[in-house]
Design an enzyme around this catalytic site. Structure first.
Site, PDB file in Angstrom:
ATOM      1  N   GLY A  65     -37.049  21.721  11.183  1.00 42.79           N
ATOM      2  CA  GLY A  65     -38.034  20.627  11.741  1.00 42.79           C
ATOM      3  C   GLY A  65     -38.929  20.500  10.201  1.00 42.79           C
ATOM      4  O   GLY A  65     -38.451  20.934   9.425  1.00 42.79           O
ATOM      5  N   GLY A 113     -34.667  23.987  14.029  1.00 42.40           N
ATOM      6  CA  GLY A 113     -34.981  22.817  15.241  1.00 42.40           C
ATOM      7  C   GLY A 113     -33.806  22.275  15.600  1.00 42.40           C
ATOM      8  O   GLY A 113     -33.441  21.930  16.695  1.00 42.40           O
ATOM      9  N   GLU A 136     -35.940  31.981   9.994  1.00 39.86           N
ATOM     10  CA  GLU A 136     -37.445  31.767   9.968  1.00 39.86           C
ATOM     11  C   GLU A 136     -38.161  33.027   9.229  1.00 39.86           C
ATOM     12  O   GLU A 136     -39.203  32.924   8.682  1.00 39.86           O
ATOM     13  CB  GLU A 136     -37.937  31.294  11.296  1.00 39.86           C
ATOM     14  CG  GLU A 136     -37.898  30.147  11.753  1.00 39.86           C
ATOM     15  CD  GLU A 136     -36.268  29.873  12.445  1.00 39.86           C
ATOM     16  OE1 GLU A 136     -36.018  28.649  12.766  1.00 39.86           O
ATOM     17  OE2 GLU A 136     -35.585  30.801  12.612  1.00 39.86           O
ATOM     18  N   ASP A 144     -38.523  30.024  16.711  1.00 38.03           N
ATOM     19  CA  ASP A 144     -38.890  29.298  17.603  1.00 38.03           C
ATOM     20  C   ASP A 144     -38.171  28.443  18.328  1.00 38.03           C
ATOM     21  O   ASP A 144     -36.905  28.579  18.575  1.00 38.03           O
ATOM     22  CB  ASP A 144     -40.373  28.697  17.195  1.00 38.03           C
ATOM     23  CG  ASP A 144     -40.032  27.418  16.082  1.00 38.03           C
ATOM     24  OD1 ASP A 144     -39.018  27.526  15.456  1.00 38.03           O
ATOM     25  OD2 ASP A 144     -40.781  26.394  15.907  1.00 38.03           O
TER      26      ASP A 144
END
Length: 346
Positions: A65, A113, A136, A144
């Site tokens: 992302g 993402g 991450e 996430d």
């Protein structure tokens, strides 16, 4: 809603969504997220469309992302960063609930993402070029996009290993971890898409083109991973790795040692909570609460600076050691927000 980086079209019985931002490895900005959602609106309402396929231009499906944007605005305009995550997470949940087959083609790099656009779909394709990761913890963040839900449900705690180490794996490992369904050679992808466009059911199309993914290193070490990553906290996991003494455990220790101590503690907590959670939406809401906390901290900004802004690959974490991380305070900082999914939340 349109985006210059998303091409959406109907090809016979197939709704095609193609990410076309190769210079950024098809990383998602807000316009792309909205364009994908708009394409889903169109395809779900089109009786000609029997399945939807997601593909990417170049050497990635999607590398993540828009973390640079979040890094830039997170301190001064946190509502903008949180707004990005809210729309992304709603799209992740929508993919999981899609009434039509969602065929994600993870050819090349699929991280962050991109994983959120893939693993929640009904049909997850990997190729010999796939490099799958949730990296991450290396940027002071946590897995996430519903990653805590998907990773926590991998057998033998393989998802705990993937989420905490941030390591990238190939097709066989992704399949063994339950994060992909079939390996299809990259040169067979056009034929797969042609079959779907001709109206062939997605299950049959994948089976017709699937190939042996080969051996899985994670499967070879599943026993060690399951025993070690059942530890109650990061210190217990590290102690178990040291006690095991194998080459694989030593490699895992080295991977964990480079990660943000705060991120390791937070990620383990989120994975453990996800194991007890009933659905994806519950995990996405919890991740959203963690996003708000992350924006108030230090390591996310430092990790992104070191990885993608200054690119010196030398983050200075604060706190610098696991012993200095106040785990109870960190968990207490995750204050629930109103659900992103009011129709399914409390």
């Amino acid at each position: 809603m349109t985006s210059p980086f998303v091409r959406a079209e109907v090809d016979g019985a197939l709704g095609r969504i193609h990410l076309d931002r190769p210079e950024a490895l098809n990383s998602l900005d807000l316009g792309m997220i909205r364009a994908i959602a708009a394409a889903l609106d169109r395809f779900e309402g089109d009786d000609r469309v029997r399945a939807v396929a997601l593909t990417g231009e170049g050497r990635a499906l999607c590398a993540g992302g828009d973390i640079k944007m979040i890094w830039r605005v997170g301190r001064t305009q946190p509502e903008e960063a949180l707004g990005f995550w809210a729309e992304e997470y709603r799209l992740n949940a929508r993919i999981a609930r899609s009434p039509k087959p969602w065929v994600a083609v993870m050819d090349g790099i699929c991280m962050g993402g991109g994983v959120g656009l893939s693993v929640h779909g009904s049909h997850r394709v990997v190729t010999e070029r796939t490099r799958f990761a949730m990296p991450e913890t290396g940027i002071g963040y946590f897995p996430d996009v519903g990653g805590t839900f998907a990773l926590s449900r991998a057998p033998h705690r393989l998802g705990f290993w993937l989420g905490l180490t941030g390591a990238s794996v190939g097709a066989a490992d992704a399949i063994v971890a339950g994060l992909a369904d079939a390996m299809i050679p990259s040169d067979a992808i056009p034929a797969l898409l042609a079959d779907l466009a001709a109206g062939r059911p997605a299950d049959a199309a994948l089976a017709a083109h699937a190939a042996d993914p080969g051996s899985s290193r994670l499967a070879d070490h599943a026993g060690v991973i399951e025993a070690v990553f059942a530890g109650a906290d990061i210190s217990a996991i590290l102690s178990a790795l040291r006690a095991d003494g194998s080459e694989f455990s030593a490699e895992t220790l080295a991977l964990l040692d480079a990660k943000s101590p705060t991120s390791l503690v937070l990620t383990l907590h989120l994975l453990q909570e996800a194991l007890r959670s009933p659905d994806l939406e519950t995990c996405l809401d919890r991740e959203y609460a963690a996003d708000a906390a992350i924006l108030q901290g230090h390591d996310f900004y430092e990790g992104v600076r070191a990885a993608v802004v200054d690119k010196d690959r030398n983050p200075v974490w604060r706190p610098a050691t696991l012993a200095e991380v106040d785990a109870p305070a960190l968990v207490a900082s995750l204050r629930p927000h109103p659900s992103l999914f009011p129709s399914t939340g409390d």
